[in-house]
Enzyme design. Structure first.
Site, PDB file in Angstrom:
ATOM      1  N   GLU A   1      -7.446   3.043   2.776  1.00 49.05           N
ATOM      2  CA  GLU A   1      -6.151   3.185   3.438  1.00 49.05           C
ATOM      3  C   GLU A   1      -6.330   3.070   4.956  1.00 49.05           C
ATOM      4  OE1 GLU A   1      -2.332   6.261   3.374  1.00 49.05           O
ATOM      5  OE2 GLU A   1      -4.315   7.006   2.817  1.00 49.05           O
TER       6      GLU A   1
ATOM      7  N   LYS B   1       3.671   2.136   0.196  1.00 45.69           N
ATOM      8  CA  LYS B   1       3.483   3.510  -0.265  1.00 45.69           C
ATOM      9  C   LYS B   1       4.828   4.143  -0.607  1.00 45.69           C
ATOM     10  CE  LYS B   1       0.842   7.609   1.177  1.00 45.69           C
ATOM     11  NZ  LYS B   1       0.048   8.154   2.307  1.00 45.69           N
TER      12      LYS B   1
ATOM     13  N   CYS C   1      -2.881   6.466  -1.770  1.00 45.34           N
ATOM     14  CA  CYS C   1      -3.138   7.864  -1.444  1.00 45.34           C
ATOM     15  C   CYS C   1      -2.248   8.854  -2.195  1.00 45.34           C
ATOM     16  CB  CYS C   1      -3.045   8.056   0.069  1.00 45.34           C
ATOM     17  SG  CYS C   1      -3.897   9.544   0.671  1.00 45.34           S
TER      18      CYS C   1
END
Length: 305
Positions: free
Chosen positions: A48, A127, A169
């Site tokens: 990331e 995301k 994440c």
């Protein structure tokens, strides 16, 4: 028998040490991707925010414009660097994530780009779940102060091998994403991420193993290397877990490449031994993979409009 994974493949997670110099980060990422390729990896993953420091204060400074696609090299040097890396390595490349700006809306996203061995963009993931947490005395982090959330589950087809799910994440904490992706036929969830020293110690490996156990697929989490001189301290410990939820390979906290050999048989044998896919009771509870689900299976195209 039809396998989710069409043939065995070596996966590499590049736990990269990056800093404030974007061009240097891109060159360093290229060197490590080529190192992984020379070791035989055909699917390579970066962490990331691999092209920048991690932190809300850095997103605007390092953000690049990806639309219209493909962007110019001036709009997105990271896009072109990733495309070149994939082509040079002759490998599929899940390019960690980069900060993205959509100028028309003035919105920022945390965005992952996946390229094929010819350097063509295969898929884009923004995301979905923003990392807004406040653990008293430990850490407060509010991505929503800067970032906007993506709106689609991302499944990317790697023609030689099969489908992968891509998340970023905090997305890994929401099991619905992995459940839906697995029921749509992915052989692995690939997750660039940067858990911190508090959440990493508690849940990094646990989340990987839980998603693998739930869905009987491979799960790979790729972290930046830990830098105690940076504003944000990443957990590290990039991890690959097999469909039986066993850790196959795991990094320490420093820069490192970890490898794992993924096989069709391992998924099939796991599902035969523990036949969850034949034992679910959708007469008792709903199938979360059915109904109206937003997928982002192709490059972003008009998503940012």
């Amino acid at each position: 028998m039809t396998h989710l994974l069409k043939k065995s493949v070596k996966l590499a997670l590049v736990q990269l040490a990056n800093g404030a110099d974007k061009p240097r980060n891109l060159l360093h990422a290229r060197a490590k991707v080529l190192e992984a390729s020379k070791a035989g990896a055909k699917i390579i993953v970066l962490p990331e925010c691999f092209n920048s420091p991690y932190g809300c204060q850095y997103f605007p400074e390092y953000a690049e414009t990806l639309l219209p696609s493909p962007p110019s090299e001036e709009q997105s040097p990271s896009y072109h660097a990733l495309s070149s890396m994939a082509k040079e390595a002759k490998a599929y490349l899940v390019g960690g994530s980069i900060p993205e700006l959509v100028p028309d809306t003035k919105k920022y996203y945390n965005t992952s780009l996946t390229f094929d061995p010819a350097g063509q963009l295969l898929g884009t993931h923004r995301k979905i779940h923003l990392f807004d947490i406040d653990i008293p005395g430990k850490i407060r982090f509010q991505e929503s102060e800067v970032l906007s959330a993506g709106n689609g589950i991302t499944i990317v087809d790697l023609p030689e091998y099969g489908k992968i799910g891509v998340a970023i994440c905090y997305d890994i904490r929401f099991p619905e994403m992995s459940i839906i992706s697995a029921r749509k036929g992915v052989f692995a969830m690939i997750v660039p991420g940067a858990f911190n020293l508090t959440t990493g110690k508690l849940h990094w490996e646990l989340e990987a193993r839980a998603r693998a156990a739930d869905n009987q697929i491979y799960v790979a989490l790729c972290s930046p290397a830990r830098d105690m001189n940076a504003m944000y301290h990443a957990w590290g410990h990039s991890t690959v877990v097999n469909p039986m939820a066993q850790v196959m390979s795991q990094a320490s906290e420093s820069e490192e490449i970890v490898y794992a050999d993924l096989t069709p048989e391992e998924i099939a044998e796991t599902r035969k031994a523990i036949p969850m896919y034949e034992q679910r009771r959708f007469d008792v509870y709903p199938d979360v993979s059915a109904g109206d689900i937003v997928f982002q299976e192709a490059p972003i195209g008009d998503v940012g409009k």
